[in-house]
Scaffold this motif. Structure first.
Motif, PDB file in Angstrom:
ATOM      1  N   ARG A  87       0.781  -1.147   0.017  1.00  0.00           N
ATOM      2  CA  ARG A  87       0.005  -0.004   0.071  1.00  0.00           C
ATOM      3  C   ARG A  87       0.837   1.337  -0.008  1.00  0.00           C
ATOM      4  N   ALA A  88       1.843   1.420   0.973  1.00  0.00           N
ATOM      5  CA  ALA A  88       2.683   2.577   0.746  1.00  0.00           C
ATOM      6  C   ALA A  88       3.544   2.593  -0.439  1.00  0.00           C
ATOM      7  N   LYS A  89       3.747   1.426  -1.260  1.00  0.00           N
ATOM      8  CA  LYS A  89       4.427   1.737  -2.518  1.00  0.00           C
ATOM      9  C   LYS A  89       3.818   2.592  -3.519  1.00  0.00           C
ATOM     10  N   LYS A  90       2.230   2.533  -3.143  1.00  0.00           N
ATOM     11  CA  LYS A  90       1.378   3.106  -4.069  1.00  0.00           C
ATOM     12  C   LYS A  90       1.324   4.839  -3.962  1.00  0.00           C
TER      13      LYS A  90
ATOM     14  N   VAL B  93       4.020   3.817   8.884  1.00  0.00           N
ATOM     15  CA  VAL B  93       3.698   3.804   7.473  1.00  0.00           C
ATOM     16  C   VAL B  93       4.596   4.738   6.799  1.00  0.00           C
ATOM     17  N   LYS B  94       4.888   6.011   7.286  1.00  0.00           N
ATOM     18  CA  LYS B  94       6.138   6.836   6.749  1.00  0.00           C
ATOM     19  C   LYS B  94       7.218   6.084   6.667  1.00  0.00           C
ATOM     20  N   HIS B  95       7.614   5.485   7.805  1.00  0.00           N
ATOM     21  CA  HIS B  95       9.040   4.941   7.890  1.00  0.00           C
ATOM     22  C   HIS B  95       9.026   3.680   6.747  1.00  0.00           C
TER      23      HIS B  95
ATOM     24  N   LYS C  79       9.409   5.443   3.716  1.00  0.00           N
ATOM     25  CA  LYS C  79      11.103   5.989   3.505  1.00  0.00           C
ATOM     26  C   LYS C  79      12.088   4.761   2.919  1.00  0.00           C
ATOM     27  N   ALA C  80      11.834   3.643   3.536  1.00  0.00           N
ATOM     28  CA  ALA C  80      12.430   2.448   3.333  1.00  0.00           C
ATOM     29  C   ALA C  80      12.400   2.074   2.125  1.00  0.00           C
TER      30      ALA C  80
ATOM     31  N   ASP D 121      12.045   4.421  -0.478  1.00  0.00           N
ATOM     32  CA  ASP D 121      11.999   5.826  -1.306  1.00  0.00           C
ATOM     33  C   ASP D 121      10.876   6.415  -1.871  1.00  0.00           C
ATOM     34  N   VAL D 122       9.716   6.020  -1.106  1.00  0.00           N
ATOM     35  CA  VAL D 122       8.348   6.559  -1.545  1.00  0.00           C
ATOM     36  C   VAL D 122       7.744   7.736  -0.472  1.00  0.00           C
ATOM     37  N   ASP D 123       7.471   8.671  -0.865  1.00  0.00           N
ATOM     38  CA  ASP D 123       6.744   9.772  -0.092  1.00  0.00           C
ATOM     39  C   ASP D 123       5.285   9.515   0.109  1.00  0.00           C
ATOM     40  N   VAL D 124       4.838   8.815   0.992  1.00  0.00           N
ATOM     41  CA  VAL D 124       3.552   8.335   1.243  1.00  0.00           C
ATOM     42  C   VAL D 124       2.541   9.141   1.581  1.00  0.00           C
TER      43      VAL D 124
END
Length: 327
Positions: free
Chosen positions: A182-185, A238-240, A243-244, A246-249
């Motif tokens: 989900r974060a990658k999106k 989720v923010k971490h 960052k892992a 390289d996506v600004d979620v």
């Protein structure tokens, strides 16, 4: 020494087997099904047996000659699994493992329970003395498994119980994979405040705790919360994760009550068809159930100290998901 590991082809079990082999031990693993790295474990010298912990003959054969038994096998949360399966594997299976370890003359049994036996933590952080309040039948049967070990009190076989927090790391096919996907999106809808605490434990840190707990006299008859050094509001987690990889979620917030209702409706609608609902109450609980603990007891009595921090752990995990095409 010879060590018997139940659940040794699963995510955590395989990581533990690898570590034990690396430390020079002889390892036999019993698991109901193959895992992701079975060939790799065999190549390093592990003996892999495929059977359930409810199969007493198989457990007895694997226990023979073992000085230490690491009991990780469990019926976990799966759609359509009747309560009887959880009871059979998590309670009766634990009794069988303990009885056969005792018969085989093992000196130590380390049992993998779950922090879930404490349920929602009203006044975080919790610890081993927090009320036992399982939120579902899986957690209830894991605690009942702990109680089965009381048969060993005062006998020659020591036992120690570990209650891991949310396990993650390379090889994890579960909840963290969904978080990473989900974060990658770049867009992660947050239901509720986003301030609910979540307590991860990197798999290598947990494996360290297993190795410490197998030492004679360490934590005999005791239970220990095993987590990373820090817990986080889920919005920060989720923010971490972003960052892992390289996506600004972006994390917009929405009311949680419609999601709670949808979870119950979807679960009831899908159950007759035996299919996994897109949303169900346990998944909704991630947004609202507080899981945050002190790990002081494990530090003091086991010498446990988590070595891998959240940023390193999430980076390694994200790299594995990407390299294996899982996100």
């Amino acid at each position: 020494m010879r060590i018997f590991v139940t659940g040794g082809t699963g995510f955590t079990g395989a990581a533990l087997v690898e570590r034990l082999l690396r430390d020079g031990h002889s390892v036999v693993s019993l698991d109901k099904q193959p895992g992701l790295i079975d060939d790799q474990l065999r190549a390093k010298g592990a003996e892999l047996v495929y059977a359930s912990v409810t199969d007493r003959d198989a457990v007895a054969k694997c226990s023979a000659g073992a000085e230490v038994v690491m009991h990780l096998a469990a019926a976990f949360r799966e759609v359509g699994v009747p309560d009887e399966i959880y009871k059979s594997v998590n309670v009766e299976g634990t009794r069988i493992v303990a009885e056969e370890a005792l018969k085989a003359g093992a000196r130590k049994l380390v049992y993998c329970s779950t922090q879930g036996v404490h349920g929602h933590i009203e006044n975080p952080p919790g610890d081993e003395n927090s009320p036992i309040a399982p939120a579902d039948y899986y957690q209830q049967t894991k605690y009942e498994g702990e109680l089965e070990l009381k048969m060993l009190d005062g006998g020659p076989l020591e036992y120690t119980t570990l209650r891991p927090t949310a396990i993650y790391g390379p090889g994890d096919p579960g909840r963290f994979q969904m978080i990473f996907r989900r974060a990658k999106k770049g867009f992660f809808p947050m239901f509720g405040s986003g301030q609910t605490y979540y307590h991860p434990v990197y798999v290598d840190n947990l494996v360290d705790a297993f190795v410490l707990a197998m030492e004679p006299g360490k934590g005999a008859g005791q239970a220990y919360i095993i987590g990373d050094a820090e817990y986080f509001p889920i919005q920060d987690l989720v923010k971490h994760v972003g960052k892992a990889i390289d996506v600004d979620v972006k994390v917009p917030r929405y009311p949680i009550w419609p999601l709670i209702i949808a979870g119950h409706v979807c679960e009831k609608a899908c159950k007759p068809f035996g299919i996994e609902p897109p949303i169900f109450p346990r998944r909704v609980d991630w947004f609202r159930q507080v899981r945050a603990f002190r790990i002081d007891k494990a530090r003091k009595e086991l010498g446990y100290e988590p070595k891998v921090d959240i940023h390193t752990g999430l980076k390694r995990t994200g790299d594995w998901y990407i390299s294996t095409g899982r996100i």
